[in-house]
Design a protein around this motif. Structure first.
Motif, PDB file in Angstrom:
ATOM      1  N   ASP A   4     -14.192  -0.701  -2.415  1.00 20.34           N
ATOM      2  CA  ASP A   4     -12.918   0.031  -2.419  1.00 20.34           C
ATOM      3  C   ASP A   4     -11.782  -0.843  -1.897  1.00 20.34           C
ATOM      4  O   ASP A   4     -10.651  -0.805  -2.419  1.00 20.34           O
ATOM      5  N   SER A   5     -12.059  -1.639  -0.864  1.00 22.87           N
ATOM      6  CA  SER A   5     -11.028  -2.522  -0.310  1.00 22.87           C
ATOM      7  C   SER A   5     -10.627  -3.590  -1.316  1.00 22.87           C
ATOM      8  O   SER A   5      -9.443  -3.915  -1.456  1.00 22.87           O
ATOM      9  N   ALA A   6     -11.607  -4.150  -2.025  1.00 29.91           N
ATOM     10  CA  ALA A   6     -11.312  -5.158  -3.041  1.00 29.91           C
ATOM     11  C   ALA A   6     -10.415  -4.574  -4.127  1.00 29.91           C
ATOM     12  O   ALA A   6      -9.429  -5.203  -4.552  1.00 29.91           O
ATOM     13  N   ARG A   7     -10.750  -3.380  -4.570  1.00 30.60           N
ATOM     14  CA  ARG A   7      -9.951  -2.735  -5.621  1.00 30.60           C
ATOM     15  C   ARG A   7      -8.519  -2.491  -5.122  1.00 30.60           C
ATOM     16  O   ARG A   7      -7.543  -2.707  -5.859  1.00 30.60           O
ATOM     17  N   ALA A   8      -8.394  -2.041  -3.897  1.00 39.99           N
ATOM     18  CA  ALA A   8      -7.063  -1.750  -3.355  1.00 39.99           C
ATOM     19  C   ALA A   8      -6.205  -3.007  -3.272  1.00 39.99           C
ATOM     20  O   ALA A   8      -4.997  -2.965  -3.545  1.00 39.99           O
ATOM     21  N   THR A   9      -6.813  -4.147  -2.924  1.00 42.90           N
ATOM     22  CA  THR A   9      -6.011  -5.367  -2.797  1.00 42.90           C
ATOM     23  C   THR A   9      -5.520  -5.859  -4.150  1.00 42.90           C
ATOM     24  O   THR A   9      -4.365  -6.285  -4.280  1.00 42.90           O
ATOM     25  N   TYR A  10      -6.372  -5.807  -5.179  1.00 44.80           N
ATOM     26  CA  TYR A  10      -5.876  -6.301  -6.469  1.00 44.80           C
ATOM     27  C   TYR A  10      -4.871  -5.337  -7.084  1.00 44.80           C
ATOM     28  O   TYR A  10      -3.918  -5.765  -7.755  1.00 44.80           O
ATOM     29  N   LEU A  11      -5.034  -4.040  -6.850  1.00 45.62           N
ATOM     30  CA  LEU A  11      -4.058  -3.086  -7.372  1.00 45.62           C
ATOM     31  C   LEU A  11      -2.714  -3.228  -6.672  1.00 45.62           C
ATOM     32  O   LEU A  11      -1.654  -3.108  -7.309  1.00 45.62           O
ATOM     33  N   ASP A  12      -2.740  -3.492  -5.375  1.00 46.91           N
ATOM     34  CA  ASP A  12      -1.478  -3.706  -4.654  1.00 46.91           C
ATOM     35  C   ASP A  12      -0.730  -4.897  -5.235  1.00 46.91           C
ATOM     36  O   ASP A  12       0.481  -4.829  -5.497  1.00 46.91           O
ATOM     37  N   ALA A  13      -1.448  -5.998  -5.458  1.00 48.89           N
ATOM     38  CA  ALA A  13      -0.810  -7.185  -6.023  1.00 48.89           C
ATOM     39  C   ALA A  13      -0.303  -6.921  -7.439  1.00 48.89           C
ATOM     40  O   ALA A  13       0.796  -7.363  -7.816  1.00 48.89           O
ATOM     41  N   ALA A  14      -1.092  -6.200  -8.234  1.00 47.88           N
ATOM     42  CA  ALA A  14      -0.690  -5.905  -9.609  1.00 47.88           C
ATOM     43  C   ALA A  14       0.564  -5.038  -9.654  1.00 47.88           C
ATOM     44  O   ALA A  14       1.450  -5.241 -10.491  1.00 47.88           O
ATOM     45  N   ARG A  15       0.650  -4.077  -8.758  1.00 43.99           N
ATOM     46  CA  ARG A  15       1.828  -3.205  -8.735  1.00 43.99           C
ATOM     47  C   ARG A  15       3.067  -3.980  -8.321  1.00 43.99           C
ATOM     48  O   ARG A  15       4.176  -3.705  -8.802  1.00 43.99           O
ATOM     49  N   ARG A  16       2.909  -4.936  -7.439  1.00 42.56           N
ATOM     50  CA  ARG A  16       4.035  -5.807  -7.095  1.00 42.56           C
ATOM     51  C   ARG A  16       4.459  -6.625  -8.324  1.00 42.56           C
ATOM     52  O   ARG A  16       5.658  -6.787  -8.591  1.00 42.56           O
ATOM     53  N   ARG A  17       3.490  -7.149  -9.045  1.00 47.16           N
ATOM     54  CA  ARG A  17       3.803  -7.909 -10.256  1.00 47.16           C
ATOM     55  C   ARG A  17       4.540  -7.033 -11.256  1.00 47.16           C
ATOM     56  O   ARG A  17       5.550  -7.457 -11.846  1.00 47.16           O
ATOM     57  N   ASP A  18       4.055  -5.811 -11.462  1.00 47.32           N
ATOM     58  CA  ASP A  18       4.675  -4.903 -12.422  1.00 47.32           C
ATOM     59  C   ASP A  18       6.092  -4.526 -12.013  1.00 47.32           C
ATOM     60  O   ASP A  18       6.946  -4.259 -12.868  1.00 47.32           O
ATOM     61  N   ALA A  19       6.350  -4.526 -10.705  1.00 45.46           N
ATOM     62  CA  ALA A  19       7.680  -4.169 -10.200  1.00 45.46           C
ATOM     63  C   ALA A  19       8.627  -5.365 -10.175  1.00 45.46           C
ATOM     64  O   ALA A  19       9.791  -5.228  -9.767  1.00 45.46           O
ATOM     65  N   GLY A  20       8.138  -6.542 -10.604  1.00 41.94           N
ATOM     66  CA  GLY A  20       8.973  -7.727 -10.613  1.00 41.94           C
ATOM     67  C   GLY A  20       9.137  -8.377  -9.256  1.00 41.94           C
ATOM     68  O   GLY A  20      10.031  -9.204  -9.057  1.00 41.94           O
ATOM     69  N   ARG A  21       8.279  -8.041  -8.308  1.00 39.94           N
ATOM     70  CA  ARG A  21       8.349  -8.603  -6.965  1.00 39.94           C
ATOM     71  C   ARG A  21       7.411  -9.802  -6.858  1.00 39.94           C
ATOM     72  O   ARG A  21       6.485  -9.961  -7.640  1.00 39.94           O
ATOM     73  N   ASP A  22       7.664 -10.653  -5.856  1.00 40.58           N
ATOM     74  CA  ASP A  22       6.773 -11.781  -5.613  1.00 40.58           C
ATOM     75  C   ASP A  22       5.389 -11.249  -5.218  1.00 40.58           C
ATOM     76  O   ASP A  22       5.280 -10.338  -4.381  1.00 40.58           O
ATOM     77  N   PHE A  23       4.354 -11.836  -5.824  1.00 36.66           N
ATOM     78  CA  PHE A  23       3.001 -11.352  -5.539  1.00 36.66           C
ATOM     79  C   PHE A  23       2.023 -12.494  -5.323  1.00 36.66           C
ATOM     80  O   PHE A  23       0.811 -12.297  -5.335  1.00 36.66           O
ATOM     81  N   SER A  24       2.538 -13.693  -5.097  1.00 32.49           N
ATOM     82  CA  SER A  24       1.682 -14.859  -4.990  1.00 32.49           C
ATOM     83  C   SER A  24       0.707 -14.748  -3.818  1.00 32.49           C
ATOM     84  O   SER A  24      -0.496 -14.980  -3.972  1.00 32.49           O
ATOM     85  N   ARG A  25       1.212 -14.406  -2.639  1.00 31.84           N
ATOM     86  CA  ARG A  25       0.309 -14.277  -1.485  1.00 31.84           C
ATOM     87  C   ARG A  25      -0.682 -13.164  -1.712  1.00 31.84           C
ATOM     88  O   ARG A  25      -1.880 -13.297  -1.431  1.00 31.84           O
ATOM     89  N   GLN A  26      -0.205 -12.031  -2.252  1.00 35.22           N
ATOM     90  CA  GLN A  26      -1.096 -10.892  -2.484  1.00 35.22           C
ATOM     91  C   GLN A  26      -2.169 -11.215  -3.528  1.00 35.22           C
ATOM     92  O   GLN A  26      -3.297 -10.731  -3.439  1.00 35.22           O
ATOM     93  N   ALA A  27      -1.819 -12.058  -4.510  1.00 38.13           N
ATOM     94  CA  ALA A  27      -2.814 -12.457  -5.507  1.00 38.13           C
ATOM     95  C   ALA A  27      -3.913 -13.295  -4.866  1.00 38.13           C
ATOM     96  O   ALA A  27      -5.107 -13.127  -5.169  1.00 38.13           O
ATOM     97  N   SER A  28      -3.532 -14.200  -3.972  1.00 41.74           N
ATOM     98  CA  SER A  28      -4.539 -14.998  -3.280  1.00 41.74           C
ATOM     99  C   SER A  28      -5.380 -14.137  -2.348  1.00 41.74           C
ATOM    100  O   SER A  28      -6.593 -14.339  -2.232  1.00 41.74           O
ATOM    101  N   VAL A  29      -4.746 -13.180  -1.676  1.00 45.49           N
ATOM    102  CA  VAL A  29      -5.506 -12.254  -0.829  1.00 45.49           C
ATOM    103  C   VAL A  29      -6.511 -11.473  -1.670  1.00 45.49           C
ATOM    104  O   VAL A  29      -7.686 -11.321  -1.305  1.00 45.49           O
ATOM    105  N   ALA A  30      -6.067 -10.981  -2.824  1.00 43.16           N
ATOM    106  CA  ALA A  30      -6.950 -10.195  -3.688  1.00 43.16           C
ATOM    107  C   ALA A  30      -8.121 -11.028  -4.184  1.00 43.16           C
ATOM    108  O   ALA A  30      -9.277 -10.579  -4.185  1.00 43.16           O
ATOM    109  N   LYS A  31      -7.845 -12.260  -4.619  1.00 43.54           N
ATOM    110  CA  LYS A  31      -8.913 -13.125  -5.103  1.00 43.54           C
ATOM    111  C   LYS A  31      -9.899 -13.427  -3.982  1.00 43.54           C
ATOM    112  O   LYS A  31     -11.126 -13.391  -4.170  1.00 43.54           O
ATOM    113  N   LEU A  32      -9.396 -13.724  -2.798  1.00 41.21           N
ATOM    114  CA  LEU A  32     -10.239 -14.029  -1.649  1.00 41.21           C
ATOM    115  C   LEU A  32     -11.084 -12.815  -1.240  1.00 41.21           C
ATOM    116  O   LEU A  32     -12.310 -12.903  -1.103  1.00 41.21           O
TER     117      LEU A  32
END
Length: 379
Positions: A293-321
């Motif tokens: 559940d935590s893994a899913r939440a991290t990638y969805l958070d990063a994806a929603r930032r991407r969809d909103a046009g916000r920077d998501f680079s750190r969140q993408a690395s967090v999600a992958k990790l």
């Protein structure tokens, strides 16, 4: 067990339902056999393309699905939960379309993108070299300008779908230095291009990973994507999205391992009770569920930032990790839940454990993800 997803629209919910239907019919029924035989799933990617699942994140103008990344990644998770190698191949195909879609001219996009998004052309991503993995600036494969285009000479490595793909997003050196890398949309078959034998991998064996040998192969000038020297910018612009694709695949794999472990624990008895009713094992399963559940939440958070046009680079690395480390732990624990049976090929969890390891390595090792995250914190 189907994941109870909160989808942004009824259309997205229908898409997930369609994906599950196709994945159960076409992937789950074939995965074990193809993986054990190291046999390529002929025709499968055309089926996925015809269902619209290979161009979800791209514009409708060129045949894509125009779906938010949040939705595309959940589709990817569903595919990977049935067959991780196919999920990864779809993620790589999506990554391979990025350069043309984001940096190609209108003429280039109209010429090539529709077939790519429809699945008539399946792609590979050719960035790494034997001596250049995470250090992309040290690429040595050369692209020499000629009167007719470019002559490509050198070796590329670790290409998912290598030798099978219809096109490759190829990165090669046109000048010295870090600003001397350029990007090309290379056809999968051209004189002077050959491929090595598939790597003998621990997992993901049904989809080949190979090296490519460019021996003076010629590419037409219109195969250059973007400007000369823009290659690293193009490559890096796709990496954050690619990392989210692997995070989604890892989450799907972990979900599959959790489902298998829970099913076994509900059926197996010891000392007169189901083993899931023994607190020690029940708590282990609870930790596995929390990790998924935590893994899913991290990638969805990063994806929603991407969809909103916000920077998501750190969140993408967090999600992958987070997602890939979770997949490694959850699949290992699933083997433990099944005991001796988990160590046999009669149950899929041993395969899941083998498949999880590579996810901590490709699209930037998890050590690289920690480096990216720490640098973002230092800014």
């Amino acid at each position: 067990m189907a994941v109870d997803r909160l989808m942004p629209t009824p259309e997205a919910a229908d898409l997930i339902a369609l994906t599950r239907e196709i994945a159960d019919r076409e992937l789950a029924s074939r995965a074990d056999e193809h993986e054990s035989r190291e046999e390529y799933p002929e025709g499968l990617f055309r089926i996925l393309g015809q269902a619209g699942l290979l161009g979800l994140a791209y514009p409708e103008e060129f045949g894509g699905g125009a779906q938010p990344y949040e939705v595309y990644l959940q589709v990817l998770e569903e595919l990977a939960a049935r067959w991780a190698a196919v999920g990864v191949a779809v993620s790589v195909h999506t990554l391979s379309c990025h350069a043309l879609n984001s940096f190609g001219t209108d003429v280039q996009k109209k010429r090539w993108l529709p077939d790519m998004l429809a699945g008539d052309q399946v792609g590979g991503y050719s960035l790494s070299e034997p001596q250049a993995g995470s250090d992309a600036a040290s690429l040595a494969c050369k692209a020499e300008r000629t009167s007719n285009g470019y002559r490509i000479t050198g070796t590329k490595a670790w290409i998912t779908h290598g030798g099978r793909a219809d096109f490759y997003s190829l990165f090669a050196r046109t000048a010295p230095g870090s600003k001397g890398i350029s990007c090309f949309l290379a056809p999968g078959s051209v004189e002077g291009l050959s491929f090595g034998n598939p790597e003998r991998k621990m997992g993901l064996q049904a989809v080949p990973t190979t090296s490519a040998y460019w021996d003076g192969a010629m590419l037409d000038g219109d195969r250059l994507i973007g400007a000369e020297g823009q290659g690293l910018q193009i490559a890096f612009s796709a990496l954050d999205s690619g990392r989210l694709g692997i995070a989604a695949c890892a989450t799907g794999l972990a979900q599959a391992a959790l489902d298998a472990a829970v099913a076994y624990a509900n059926e197996r008895t010891a000392f007169g009770r189901r083993i899931i009713d023994h607190q020690g094992l029940g708590f282990l399963l609870a930790d596995m569920a929390a990790a998924v559940d935590s893994a899913r939440a991290t990638y969805l958070d990063a994806a929603r930032r991407r969809d909103a046009g916000r920077d998501f680079s750190r969140q993408a690395s967090v999600a992958k990790l987070v997602a890939t480390d979770a997949a490694m732990k959850v699949t290992t624990d699933a083997v433990q839940v099944l005991g001796g049976y988990g160590y046999t090929r009669d149950f899929p969890v041993e395969r899941y454990m083998r498949e999880a390891k590579i996810m901590q390595i490709f699209e930037g090792t998890n050590q690289i993800q920690r480096l990216v995250i720490s640098r973002k914190l230092a800014v």
